[in-house]
Design an enzyme around this catalytic site. Sequence first.
Site: not given
Length: 214
Positions: A13, A88, A127, A160, A171
């Site tokens: 996204k 969300r 990531r 992160r 998540r």
Amino acid sequence: MKIIMLGAPGAGKGTQAKKIAEKYGIPHISTGDIFRANIKGGTELGMKAKAYMDQGQLVPDDVTIGMLLDRISEADCTGGYVLDGFPRTIPQAESLTEALNQRGEKMDYAINVDVPDEAIVTRMSGRRACLSCGATYHVVYNAPKSEGICDACGEALVLRDDDKPETVQKRLTVYHDQTQPLINYYQNEGILVTVDGTKELNEVFKDITAVLGA
Ligand code: ADP
Ligand code: ADP
Ligand code: ZN
């Protein structure tokens, strides 16, 4: 043009939202980036959000909705925006629809970046994020020009805290329970577009611009 990005954590996204924002000259608004900026700045909002984020849980709607509605009322949003990571939950979507209705406005597109869970964990472990400008990279699929440094602003890149595999699993569960129902919500609103997010990232962008137009 007012656009919502939907999709699992790690679906791409943010990557696509940045490209859309640049091409169409509209702001990229990421609620995750706003929370991380507040954590970095040590604000009260940041401290509150961090407790939820570190657990892979959503920050409560009473904090998140007001923050987002304030942001889209700012002057740079009059020509549209791309929302990344909001809404969300169904209450978030309903609040957004209602706030826009009151101004006689509506969203134009909800773009669902579709990626199966199996691909997500690999993406997340690779990531790397810039906490300064919100850019994200991938060690294999989208490496920065010089390792560990943001191409856009020169800051050091980080893994992160919430991208550890255990938290990513959590998540994903939260995504399926609370966020996936938005796909139906926006289908019913008649603005849903689904793209195959497993393609190479420039291919995904081509599919998106084919819908949005030049
Ligand atoms: P991702 O890259 O997984 O999509 P984000 O940067 O969008 O992650 O969000 C990171 C975390 O910030 C979420 O796991 C959640 O705790 C919090 N967050 C971001 N946006 C929202 C939102 N709209 N509602 C509730 N929590 C949010
Ligand atoms: P989200 O905002 O949905 O959480 P990101 O845009 O941060 O997702 O992307 C998650 C990770 O996957 C990042 O490391 C990013 O560089 C990488 N990525 C994004 N799109 C693709 C793609 N189409 N193919 C492979 N990797 C991708
Ligand atoms: Zn940066």
